[in-house]
Design a protein around this motif. Structure first.
Motif, PDB file in Angstrom:
ATOM      1  N   MET A   1      55.543  47.029  22.833  1.00 43.91           N
ATOM      2  CA  MET A   1      54.790  46.301  23.842  1.00 43.91           C
ATOM      3  C   MET A   1      54.999  46.982  25.195  1.00 43.91           C
ATOM      4  O   MET A   1      56.115  47.324  25.542  1.00 43.91           O
ATOM      5  N   PRO A   2      53.904  47.174  25.962  1.00 44.98           N
ATOM      6  CA  PRO A   2      54.040  47.862  27.248  1.00 44.98           C
ATOM      7  C   PRO A   2      54.822  47.017  28.250  1.00 44.98           C
ATOM      8  O   PRO A   2      54.851  45.794  28.176  1.00 44.98           O
ATOM      9  N   SER A   3      55.446  47.714  29.188  1.00 46.40           N
ATOM     10  CA  SER A   3      56.188  47.020  30.236  1.00 46.40           C
ATOM     11  C   SER A   3      55.216  46.255  31.134  1.00 46.40           C
ATOM     12  O   SER A   3      54.007  46.508  31.131  1.00 46.40           O
ATOM     13  N   GLN A   4      55.752  45.340  31.907  1.00 43.40           N
ATOM     14  CA  GLN A   4      54.925  44.555  32.826  1.00 43.40           C
ATOM     15  C   GLN A   4      54.223  45.468  33.834  1.00 43.40           C
ATOM     16  O   GLN A   4      53.050  45.280  34.136  1.00 43.40           O
ATOM     17  N   LYS A   5      54.927  46.490  34.316  1.00 42.44           N
ATOM     18  CA  LYS A   5      54.333  47.426  35.278  1.00 42.44           C
ATOM     19  C   LYS A   5      53.163  48.178  34.648  1.00 42.44           C
ATOM     20  O   LYS A   5      52.107  48.327  35.266  1.00 42.44           O
ATOM     21  N   THR A   6      53.341  48.650  33.421  1.00 40.56           N
ATOM     22  CA  THR A   6      52.267  49.359  32.725  1.00 40.56           C
ATOM     23  C   THR A   6      51.076  48.442  32.505  1.00 40.56           C
ATOM     24  O   THR A   6      49.921  48.841  32.717  1.00 40.56           O
ATOM     25  N   TYR A   7      51.340  47.219  32.112  1.00 41.46           N
ATOM     26  CA  TYR A   7      50.291  46.234  31.889  1.00 41.46           C
ATOM     27  C   TYR A   7      49.496  45.988  33.182  1.00 41.46           C
ATOM     28  O   TYR A   7      48.265  45.995  33.176  1.00 41.46           O
ATOM     29  N   GLU A   8      50.200  45.807  34.296  1.00 40.71           N
ATOM     30  CA  GLU A   8      49.544  45.563  35.581  1.00 40.71           C
ATOM     31  C   GLU A   8      48.725  46.773  36.026  1.00 40.71           C
ATOM     32  O   GLU A   8      47.632  46.628  36.569  1.00 40.71           O
ATOM     33  N   THR A   9      49.249  47.972  35.782  1.00 37.93           N
ATOM     34  CA  THR A   9      48.517  49.191  36.129  1.00 37.93           C
ATOM     35  C   THR A   9      47.224  49.292  35.328  1.00 37.93           C
ATOM     36  O   THR A   9      46.164  49.604  35.880  1.00 37.93           O
ATOM     37  N   LEU A  10      47.295  49.016  34.037  1.00 42.53           N
ATOM     38  CA  LEU A  10      46.092  49.066  33.199  1.00 42.53           C
ATOM     39  C   LEU A  10      45.045  48.046  33.646  1.00 42.53           C
ATOM     40  O   LEU A  10      43.851  48.356  33.727  1.00 42.53           O
ATOM     41  N   LEU A  11      45.485  46.842  33.949  1.00 39.87           N
ATOM     42  CA  LEU A  11      44.545  45.820  34.434  1.00 39.87           C
ATOM     43  C   LEU A  11      43.912  46.238  35.759  1.00 39.87           C
ATOM     44  O   LEU A  11      42.711  46.065  35.963  1.00 39.87           O
ATOM     45  N   ARG A  12      44.728  46.806  36.638  1.00 43.47           N
ATOM     46  CA  ARG A  12      44.230  47.246  37.945  1.00 43.47           C
ATOM     47  C   ARG A  12      43.215  48.380  37.770  1.00 43.47           C
ATOM     48  O   ARG A  12      42.156  48.375  38.396  1.00 43.47           O
ATOM     49  N   GLN A  13      43.509  49.334  36.897  1.00 49.71           N
ATOM     50  CA  GLN A  13      42.603  50.450  36.707  1.00 49.71           C
ATOM     51  C   GLN A  13      41.317  50.016  35.997  1.00 49.71           C
ATOM     52  O   GLN A  13      40.242  50.543  36.275  1.00 49.71           O
ATOM     53  N   TRP A  14      41.418  49.057  35.110  1.00 52.60           N
ATOM     54  CA  TRP A  14      40.211  48.504  34.476  1.00 52.60           C
ATOM     55  C   TRP A  14      39.341  47.828  35.536  1.00 52.60           C
ATOM     56  O   TRP A  14      38.117  48.016  35.557  1.00 52.60           O
ATOM     57  N   ALA A  15      39.955  47.059  36.419  1.00 47.66           N
ATOM     58  CA  ALA A  15      39.210  46.420  37.508  1.00 47.66           C
ATOM     59  C   ALA A  15      38.577  47.474  38.412  1.00 47.66           C
ATOM     60  O   ALA A  15      37.452  47.304  38.891  1.00 47.66           O
ATOM     61  N   LEU A  16      39.287  48.557  38.621  1.00 53.81           N
ATOM     62  CA  LEU A  16      38.781  49.645  39.442  1.00 53.81           C
ATOM     63  C   LEU A  16      37.517  50.247  38.828  1.00 53.81           C
ATOM     64  O   LEU A  16      36.534  50.504  39.532  1.00 53.81           O
ATOM     65  N   LEU A  17      37.519  50.441  37.526  1.00 50.09           N
ATOM     66  CA  LEU A  17      36.326  50.956  36.849  1.00 50.09           C
ATOM     67  C   LEU A  17      35.139  50.016  37.040  1.00 50.09           C
ATOM     68  O   LEU A  17      33.998  50.459  37.164  1.00 50.09           O
ATOM     69  N   LYS A  18      35.404  48.718  37.065  1.00 48.86           N
ATOM     70  CA  LYS A  18      34.329  47.742  37.266  1.00 48.86           C
ATOM     71  C   LYS A  18      33.767  47.805  38.681  1.00 48.86           C
ATOM     72  O   LYS A  18      32.630  47.440  38.907  1.00 48.86           O
ATOM     73  N   CYS A  19      34.570  48.281  39.633  1.00 51.09           N
ATOM     74  CA  CYS A  19      34.128  48.367  41.031  1.00 51.09           C
ATOM     75  C   CYS A  19      33.232  49.571  41.302  1.00 51.09           C
ATOM     76  O   CYS A  19      32.506  49.591  42.289  1.00 51.09           O
ATOM     77  N   LEU A  20      33.315  50.560  40.448  1.00 52.57           N
ATOM     78  CA  LEU A  20      32.544  51.784  40.673  1.00 52.57           C
ATOM     79  C   LEU A  20      31.093  51.601  40.266  1.00 52.57           C
ATOM     80  O   LEU A  20      30.770  50.751  39.448  1.00 52.57           O
ATOM     81  N   SER A  21      30.240  52.413  40.848  1.00 54.31           N
ATOM     82  CA  SER A  21      28.821  52.397  40.505  1.00 54.31           C
ATOM     83  C   SER A  21      28.319  53.833  40.470  1.00 54.31           C
ATOM     84  O   SER A  21      29.026  54.748  40.892  1.00 54.31           O
ATOM     85  N   PRO A  22      27.093  54.035  39.990  1.00 53.69           N
ATOM     86  CA  PRO A  22      26.539  55.386  39.984  1.00 53.69           C
ATOM     87  C   PRO A  22      26.265  55.914  41.399  1.00 53.69           C
ATOM     88  O   PRO A  22      25.987  57.083  41.582  1.00 53.69           O
ATOM     89  N   TYR A  23      26.335  55.037  42.375  1.00 56.22           N
ATOM     90  CA  TYR A  23      26.097  55.413  43.768  1.00 56.22           C
ATOM     91  C   TYR A  23      27.431  55.619  44.460  1.00 56.22           C
ATOM     92  O   TYR A  23      28.362  54.824  44.302  1.00 56.22           O
ATOM     93  N   TYR A  24      27.531  56.678  45.239  1.00 59.81           N
ATOM     94  CA  TYR A  24      28.797  57.010  45.883  1.00 59.81           C
ATOM     95  C   TYR A  24      29.260  55.927  46.849  1.00 59.81           C
ATOM     96  O   TYR A  24      28.460  55.357  47.580  1.00 59.81           O
ATOM     97  N   GLN A  25      30.558  55.667  46.813  1.00 60.52           N
ATOM     98  CA  GLN A  25      31.226  54.722  47.705  1.00 60.52           C
ATOM     99  C   GLN A  25      32.505  55.379  48.210  1.00 60.52           C
ATOM    100  O   GLN A  25      33.128  56.148  47.480  1.00 60.52           O
ATOM    101  N   THR A  26      32.913  55.034  49.405  1.00 49.91           N
ATOM    102  CA  THR A  26      34.164  55.574  49.920  1.00 49.91           C
ATOM    103  C   THR A  26      35.343  54.883  49.238  1.00 49.91           C
ATOM    104  O   THR A  26      35.194  53.806  48.651  1.00 49.91           O
ATOM    105  N   THR A  27      36.493  55.506  49.338  1.00 46.76           N
ATOM    106  CA  THR A  27      37.718  54.901  48.809  1.00 46.76           C
ATOM    107  C   THR A  27      37.930  53.525  49.439  1.00 46.76           C
ATOM    108  O   THR A  27      38.292  52.565  48.751  1.00 46.76           O
ATOM    109  N   GLN A  28      37.669  53.419  50.723  1.00 46.43           N
ATOM    110  CA  GLN A  28      37.851  52.149  51.425  1.00 46.43           C
ATOM    111  C   GLN A  28      36.917  51.070  50.868  1.00 46.43           C
ATOM    112  O   GLN A  28      37.332  49.919  50.691  1.00 46.43           O
ATOM    113  N   GLN A  29      35.686  51.419  50.569  1.00 47.47           N
ATOM    114  CA  GLN A  29      34.744  50.441  50.002  1.00 47.47           C
ATOM    115  C   GLN A  29      35.214  49.962  48.631  1.00 47.47           C
ATOM    116  O   GLN A  29      35.154  48.770  48.334  1.00 47.47           O
ATOM    117  N   VAL A  30      35.689  50.893  47.799  1.00 44.96           N
ATOM    118  CA  VAL A  30      36.194  50.524  46.474  1.00 44.96           C
ATOM    119  C   VAL A  30      37.428  49.637  46.634  1.00 44.96           C
ATOM    120  O   VAL A  30      37.581  48.622  45.948  1.00 44.96           O
TER     121      VAL A  30
END
Length: 84
Positions: A1-30
């Motif tokens: 079972m992954p550690s709590q930190k690994t689990y939180e990182t995966l959830l955060r990165q999954w959420a990050l993928l949901k924030c992206l679009s085919p149109y460019y956005q700055t890091t600050q916007q994301v």
């Protein structure tokens, strides 16, 4: 079972993928979209995560401009159900 930190990182990165679009956005916007989802991290963490996602081969694209802009390949994102 992954550690709590690994689990939180995966959830955060999954959420990050949901924030992206085919149109460019700055890091600050994301970053602001993550905060709106209740993921409170600093902008440097957002930038590091975006670079990691691009580095591992996901179709996340960055520009060489300042500020850095980010997008995701449209047909890749359509293949996933990002609904909560």
């Amino acid at each position: 079972m992954p550690s709590q930190k690994t689990y939180e990182t995966l959830l955060r990165q999954w959420a990050l993928l949901k924030c992206l679009s085919p149109y460019y956005q700055t890091t600050q916007q994301v970053h602001k979209k993550l905060i709106a989802q209740g993921i409170v991290i600093n902008e440097n963490t957002t930038l590091r995560d975006l670079r990691k996602l691009e580095e591992v081969g996901l179709p996340v694209k960055s520009t060489d401009t300042k500020p850095i802009n980010w997008s995701i390949q449209k047909d890749w994102q359509e293949g996933f159900d990002f609904r909560d």
